[in-house]
Scaffold this motif. Sequence first.
Motif, PDB file in Angstrom:
ATOM      1  N   SER A  49      10.701  -4.261  -1.823  1.00  0.00           N
ATOM      2  CA  SER A  49       9.371  -4.661  -1.351  1.00  0.00           C
ATOM      3  C   SER A  49       9.435  -5.286   0.038  1.00  0.00           C
ATOM      4  CB  SER A  49       8.744  -5.651  -2.337  1.00  0.00           C
ATOM      5  OG  SER A  49       8.477  -5.013  -3.560  1.00  0.00           O
ATOM      6  N   ILE A  56      -1.269  -4.048   4.579  1.00  0.00           N
ATOM      7  CA  ILE A  56      -0.743  -4.035   3.207  1.00  0.00           C
ATOM      8  C   ILE A  56      -1.636  -3.169   2.320  1.00  0.00           C
ATOM      9  CG2 ILE A  56      -0.340  -5.493   1.185  1.00  0.00           C
ATOM     10  CD1 ILE A  56       0.623  -7.666   3.043  1.00  0.00           C
ATOM     11  N   GLN A  57      -2.924  -3.168   2.606  1.00  0.00           N
ATOM     12  CA  GLN A  57      -3.855  -2.337   1.834  1.00  0.00           C
ATOM     13  C   GLN A  57      -3.503  -0.858   1.974  1.00  0.00           C
ATOM     14  OE1 GLN A  57      -5.666  -3.611  -0.228  1.00  0.00           O
ATOM     15  NE2 GLN A  57      -7.421  -2.358  -0.687  1.00  0.00           N
ATOM     16  N   LYS A 117      -0.351  -0.155  -0.229  1.00  0.00           N
ATOM     17  CA  LYS A 117      -0.403  -0.642  -1.607  1.00  0.00           C
ATOM     18  C   LYS A 117       0.240   0.339  -2.589  1.00  0.00           C
ATOM     19  CE  LYS A 117      -4.404  -0.883  -3.574  1.00  0.00           C
ATOM     20  NZ  LYS A 117      -5.749  -1.281  -4.040  1.00  0.00           N
ATOM     21  N   LYS A 118       0.031   1.615  -2.379  1.00  0.00           N
ATOM     22  CA  LYS A 118       0.588   2.620  -3.286  1.00  0.00           C
ATOM     23  C   LYS A 118       2.122   2.581  -3.255  1.00  0.00           C
ATOM     24  CE  LYS A 118      -1.419   6.645  -3.981  1.00  0.00           C
ATOM     25  NZ  LYS A 118      -1.880   8.043  -3.807  1.00  0.00           N
TER      26      LYS A 118
END
Length: 55
Positions: free
Chosen positions: A12, A26-27, A30-31
């Motif tokens: 991560s 980050i959006q 996200k996947k």
Amino acid sequence: MFKFFLLPLILSILWFGFLQYNNWTIQQGKKGFIYIICGTSVTIAFLSLMMYLTS
């Protein structure tokens, strides 16, 4: 055994660094975080089962 749980954390952090390097939010990534969590969960479960069965 504890080292297994460092794997999703390290992946991560690397994914977050990749997102920052490419100026993505980050959006948008996200996947990728979901894939990291699911993939490493399956890997940890499999390795834990193998350790249990072979001990």
